[in-house]
Design an enzyme around this catalytic site. Sequence first.
Site, mmCIF file in Angstrom:
data_model
loop_
_atom_site.group_PDB
_atom_site.id
_atom_site.type_symbol
_atom_site.label_atom_id
_atom_site.label_comp_id
_atom_site.label_asym_id
_atom_site.label_seq_id
_atom_site.Cartn_x
_atom_site.Cartn_y
_atom_site.Cartn_z
ATOM 1 N N ARG A 1 -36.770 13.051 7.737
ATOM 2 C CA ARG A 1 -37.989 13.879 7.509
ATOM 3 C C ARG A 1 -37.639 15.320 8.312
ATOM 4 N NH1 ARG A 1 -43.511 13.798 7.261
ATOM 5 N NH2 ARG A 1 -44.618 14.332 8.957
ATOM 6 N N LYS B 1 -51.081 9.338 8.200
ATOM 7 C CA LYS B 1 -51.985 9.040 9.483
ATOM 8 C C LYS B 1 -53.334 9.281 9.234
ATOM 9 C CE LYS B 1 -48.193 10.024 12.972
ATOM 10 N NZ LYS B 1 -47.847 10.816 14.155
ATOM 11 N N TYR C 1 -39.388 23.037 13.832
ATOM 12 C CA TYR C 1 -38.644 23.208 12.838
ATOM 13 C C TYR C 1 -38.147 24.457 12.737
ATOM 14 C CZ TYR C 1 -40.076 18.381 11.625
ATOM 15 O OH TYR C 1 -40.443 17.183 11.884
ATOM 16 N N HIS D 1 -36.696 9.042 10.392
ATOM 17 C CA HIS D 1 -37.434 10.395 10.914
ATOM 18 C C HIS D 1 -36.524 11.522 10.929
ATOM 19 C CE1 HIS D 1 -41.594 10.862 11.468
ATOM 20 N NE2 HIS D 1 -41.541 11.828 12.122
ATOM 21 N N HIS E 1 -48.965 17.250 8.287
ATOM 22 C CA HIS E 1 -49.194 17.867 10.093
ATOM 23 C C HIS E 1 -50.598 18.215 10.025
ATOM 24 C CE1 HIS E 1 -44.935 18.109 11.433
ATOM 25 N NE2 HIS E 1 -45.137 16.718 11.426
ATOM 26 N N ARG F 1 -42.579 9.877 6.167
ATOM 27 C CA ARG F 1 -42.606 8.880 7.027
ATOM 28 C C ARG F 1 -42.150 7.642 6.544
ATOM 29 N NH1 ARG F 1 -47.634 11.704 8.045
ATOM 30 N NH2 ARG F 1 -47.647 13.085 9.937
#
Length: 328
Positions: free
Chosen positions: A277, A176, A309, A274, A300, A152
Amino acid sequence: MRITDAATAFLEAARLEFGYSDHTIRSYRRDLLGLSDFATEQGVTEVEGIDLELLRSWLWERQQQGLAASTIARNVATVKSFGSWLEARSVLPGNPASRLRTPRVPKPLPRVLSQEQMSRVLERAAARAADGAPEHLRDHAVLELLYSSALRVSELTSLPVSGFNRRDLTVRVTGKGDKERVVPLGAPAARALERYLMGGREALLARREDAAASPAAGQAAGSAPNRRARRVAVQPSELFIGNRNGTPLNASSVYRLVSRELEQEPGGGPSGPHTLRHTAATHLLDGGADLRVVQEMLGHSSLSSTQVYTHVSMERLAATYRQAHPRA
């Protein structure tokens, strides 16, 4: 308690206790400001006046304004988090937003570059870096690392020099929720980082020293400009340094860099960091990587976030089949 005071306290808790990103906190602040303004128009200024009917009226008004379903869904998520926080602190006996329904949001497939496109992007960056200019060395390393490790933009800009492990070819990033993870990087990305560290970063940091040595730094001891100059002279720990005054590279600069590069590649859709990514994750799955491994690499918390994906990969497979198979 006034709604504005409660919102301020909630945002502070979100930042300090929950570790939410700056982007999330900005979104929460914007949503709660809108709710507060609407409530005031209805004669409600205290949190005790927030009920399900008020929240539904606010969301209905926003829908009438033509806001996207994704925006309304974010509004619902904001007030649910705010309501839970109020309930947990016994400000309210319950969460007034608990019965709100989140609208269904269509999930378009993310933009993904082909391997040939990514090769062109990185080759152009490498060609510019061959002149040894510190900005070009840095930009090449940034692009290589974004694609190699699927980072990110916030993880890239906050990455410290110590986070790059030359021996193991990994980077330790903070994602995150302040969660740390170790991510592998490829040999080309490692070489680009080494060249940047040897010939680019120190040159960019020297601009910080030039700023410290400016006339403002020569003010009388104890003056505000002199104190500011001393702060400027302290070197940052971040790996990537921006163009001005040797300060850390910021997210906006990375967005501009990537957007400029992707403008040269055919295909519509987003052109920010992104996209690299998304591209890295899709190429990993195309190459046979396990979905759980990709989930861990991306950081994630839910596998469902990574599964998008697989749909991208199937779309690419279907497109290739339709184009190449004689009986498609």
